[in-house]
Design a protein around this motif. Structure first.
Motif, mmCIF file in Angstrom:
data_model
loop_
_atom_site.group_PDB
_atom_site.id
_atom_site.type_symbol
_atom_site.label_atom_id
_atom_site.label_comp_id
_atom_site.label_asym_id
_atom_site.label_seq_id
_atom_site.Cartn_x
_atom_site.Cartn_y
_atom_site.Cartn_z
ATOM 1 N N VAL A 38 1.194 -0.831 0.398
ATOM 2 C CA VAL A 38 -0.190 -0.117 0.278
ATOM 3 C C VAL A 38 1.107 1.193 0.108
ATOM 4 C CG1 VAL A 38 -1.459 1.424 1.407
ATOM 5 C CG2 VAL A 38 -1.698 -1.178 1.145
ATOM 6 N N LEU A 39 -0.001 2.266 -0.728
ATOM 7 C CA LEU A 39 0.921 3.177 -0.693
ATOM 8 C C LEU A 39 0.080 4.922 0.097
ATOM 9 C CD1 LEU A 39 3.785 5.433 -1.698
ATOM 10 C CD2 LEU A 39 2.196 6.064 -4.242
ATOM 11 N N ASP A 40 0.522 5.109 0.840
ATOM 12 C CA ASP A 40 -0.513 6.538 1.416
ATOM 13 C C ASP A 40 0.374 7.835 0.743
ATOM 14 O OD1 ASP A 40 -2.271 7.470 2.645
ATOM 15 O OD2 ASP A 40 -1.856 7.169 4.639
ATOM 16 N N ARG B 256 -3.852 2.466 10.536
ATOM 17 C CA ARG B 256 -4.993 1.581 10.440
ATOM 18 C C ARG B 256 -4.799 0.339 9.069
ATOM 19 N NH1 ARG B 256 -8.860 3.727 13.176
ATOM 20 N NH2 ARG B 256 -9.732 1.533 13.126
ATOM 21 N N MET B 257 -4.319 0.562 7.752
ATOM 22 C CA MET B 257 -3.972 -0.065 7.020
ATOM 23 C C MET B 257 -4.062 -1.032 7.409
ATOM 24 S SD MET B 257 -2.989 3.365 4.066
ATOM 25 C CE MET B 257 -4.071 4.497 4.336
ATOM 26 N N LEU B 258 -2.036 -1.004 7.784
ATOM 27 C CA LEU B 258 -1.598 -2.335 8.509
ATOM 28 C C LEU B 258 -1.863 -3.164 9.745
ATOM 29 C CD1 LEU B 258 1.224 -3.265 8.394
ATOM 30 C CD2 LEU B 258 1.912 -2.241 10.280
ATOM 31 N N GLY B 259 -3.069 -3.126 10.333
ATOM 32 C CA GLY B 259 -3.928 -3.308 11.222
ATOM 33 C C GLY B 259 -4.823 -3.978 10.403
ATOM 34 N N GLU C 78 0.578 -6.181 3.937
ATOM 35 C CA GLU C 78 2.120 -6.661 3.816
ATOM 36 C C GLU C 78 3.020 -5.459 4.443
ATOM 37 O OE1 GLU C 78 4.808 -10.299 2.189
ATOM 38 O OE2 GLU C 78 2.687 -9.457 1.405
ATOM 39 N N LEU C 79 2.632 -4.646 3.587
ATOM 40 C CA LEU C 79 3.490 -3.030 3.692
ATOM 41 C C LEU C 79 3.254 -1.861 2.999
ATOM 42 C CD1 LEU C 79 6.532 -2.229 4.105
ATOM 43 C CD2 LEU C 79 6.270 -2.341 0.637
ATOM 44 N N PHE D 216 7.833 3.750 19.758
ATOM 45 C CA PHE D 216 6.735 2.913 21.291
ATOM 46 C C PHE D 216 6.158 1.803 20.562
ATOM 47 C CE2 PHE D 216 6.626 7.289 22.967
ATOM 48 C CZ PHE D 216 8.215 7.124 23.766
ATOM 49 N N ALA D 217 5.246 1.565 19.247
ATOM 50 C CA ALA D 217 5.525 1.062 17.849
ATOM 51 C C ALA D 217 6.109 -0.543 18.100
ATOM 52 C CB ALA D 217 3.793 1.331 17.406
ATOM 53 N N GLY D 218 7.367 -0.006 17.695
ATOM 54 C CA GLY D 218 7.998 -1.598 17.565
ATOM 55 C C GLY D 218 8.037 -1.109 16.602
ATOM 56 N N ASP D 219 8.543 -2.768 15.897
ATOM 57 C CA ASP D 219 9.474 -2.978 14.261
ATOM 58 C C ASP D 219 8.445 -3.443 13.667
ATOM 59 O OD1 ASP D 219 10.674 -2.907 11.870
ATOM 60 O OD2 ASP D 219 12.039 -5.106 12.677
ATOM 61 N N PHE D 220 7.289 -2.922 13.250
ATOM 62 C CA PHE D 220 6.306 -2.856 11.575
ATOM 63 C C PHE D 220 6.454 -2.612 10.759
ATOM 64 C CE2 PHE D 220 3.945 -2.831 16.216
ATOM 65 C CZ PHE D 220 2.975 -4.173 15.611
#
Length: 329
Positions: free
Chosen positions: A132-134, A145-148, A152-153, A173-177
């Protein structure tokens, strides 16, 4: 946090994205693009924002929830750390897109971006497993939200360095997503890359001087059969009707045109998109856009005629936004 070496670490997961060979053309250029974009001459406040990022404590998240209205990150930190975090996050004022809840700190942003997400999420193709490109992503709220939703990317692009700094704070704070916000514009994406399954352009279209060029740029980012999600200001009217503000629109200097829905549908078809449709039309209200303690400048209520809120302060139609979806050939 974002000297040259640490920047490579922040984006290392993207540089090493061997699972997406269709992005190779762009990723090869990306390090030099980032060096230019983060150059000290870009914005005089960048050292202040970088210092705020550097002061954020490292607290591992025990829970991250990307499927709630206020993106939720928590690691059970104590009051001392919580006060330190809030102080640094407030140094990144103004927060436009959100909301977020980070270690018990609720960031009540100017825009309730979750409302827009709810209006469109059930109308678009599933994001499960998609790249996805935003475009014009701000601080990346919708990218999370797209990741949720199973992407995949997700790559967001926005040239505003403050927005990138805010994203960096959230990701710290969220981490390596597999979600990234790059300090770039659509013109920095190689033409005809044809790499993304879904491309979002929300709140960007009316800021571009050439509507057709932007629609073609977006199409060039999409793989054949990929989906465009376009959200923009519209006016009531027949096909061919377009508002071109002579000065400001709702106090914004850079609004070049606002088409009717039927006009924009015809523009999309003229640019070669297929299966073009409107999935939502909604008037912008002060429930969705307003001043808050995290965005203390003027907002929507200040931009509308105090006697007739159906008009802007310039006497033009008040903001109405629509969501269009279309398929790349």
């Amino acid at each position: 946090m974002l000297n040259s070496q640490s920047r490579l670490k922040v984006y290392s997961g993207l540089f090493l994205a061997s699972g997406w060979p269709q992005l190779r053309t762009w990723l090869g250029r990306l390090p030099s693009q980032l060096e230019t974009a983060f150059g000290s001459e870009r914005h005089g406040d960048w050292p202040v924002w970088q210092a705020a990022l550097d002061r954020l404590p490292r607290i591992e998240a025990s829970k991250v929830d990307l499927n709630v209205d206020a993106i939720f990150i928590d690691g059970g930190c104590g009051e001392v750390h919580r006060n330190l975090i809030e102080d640094q996050l407030r140094r990144l004022h103004p927060w436009r897109k959100g909301p977020y809840t980070i270690h018990g700190i609720h960031i009540d942003t100017e825009w309730r971006s979750d409302l827009k997400w709810h209006r469109l999420k059930d109308h678009i193709q599933s994001l499960e497993g998609r790249t996805v490109l935003d475009v014009g992503c701000g601080n990346g709220y919708h990218a999370w939200r797209m990741l949720g939703c199973g992407a995949e990317l997700v790559i967001g692009i926005d040239p505003t360095l403050l927005s990138v700094a805010q994203f960096m704070a959230v990701k710290h704070f969220a981490g390596d997503f597999p979600v990234y916000v790059l300090p770039l514009g659509i013109e920095d994406v190689p033409p005809n890359l044809r790499a993304f399954d879904t491309v979002f352009s929300m709140g960007v279209f009316y800021h571009r001087r050439s509507p057709f060029d932007h629609l073609l740029e977006l199409k060039g980012c999409l793989r054949p059969g990929g989906e465009l999600v376009l959200e923009t200001l519209i006016i009531e009217g027949e096909q061919g009707q377009v508002l071109v503000p002579e000065g400001r629109y709702a106090q914004m200097r850079n609004v070049w045109f606002i088409p009717s829905c039927s006009t924009l549908l015809s523009w999309l078809r003229r640019c070669g998109y297929r299966n073009v449709q409107i999935v939502d039309v909604t008037k912008t209200t002060s429930e969705e856009q307003r001043s808050t303690d995290w965005m203390r400048f003027q907002s929507l209520s200040d931009f509308l005629d105090p006697v007739n809120p159906e008009l802007t302060v310039e006497g033009l139609p008040a903001p109405v936004r629509a969501v269009f979806i279309a398929e790349s050939p």
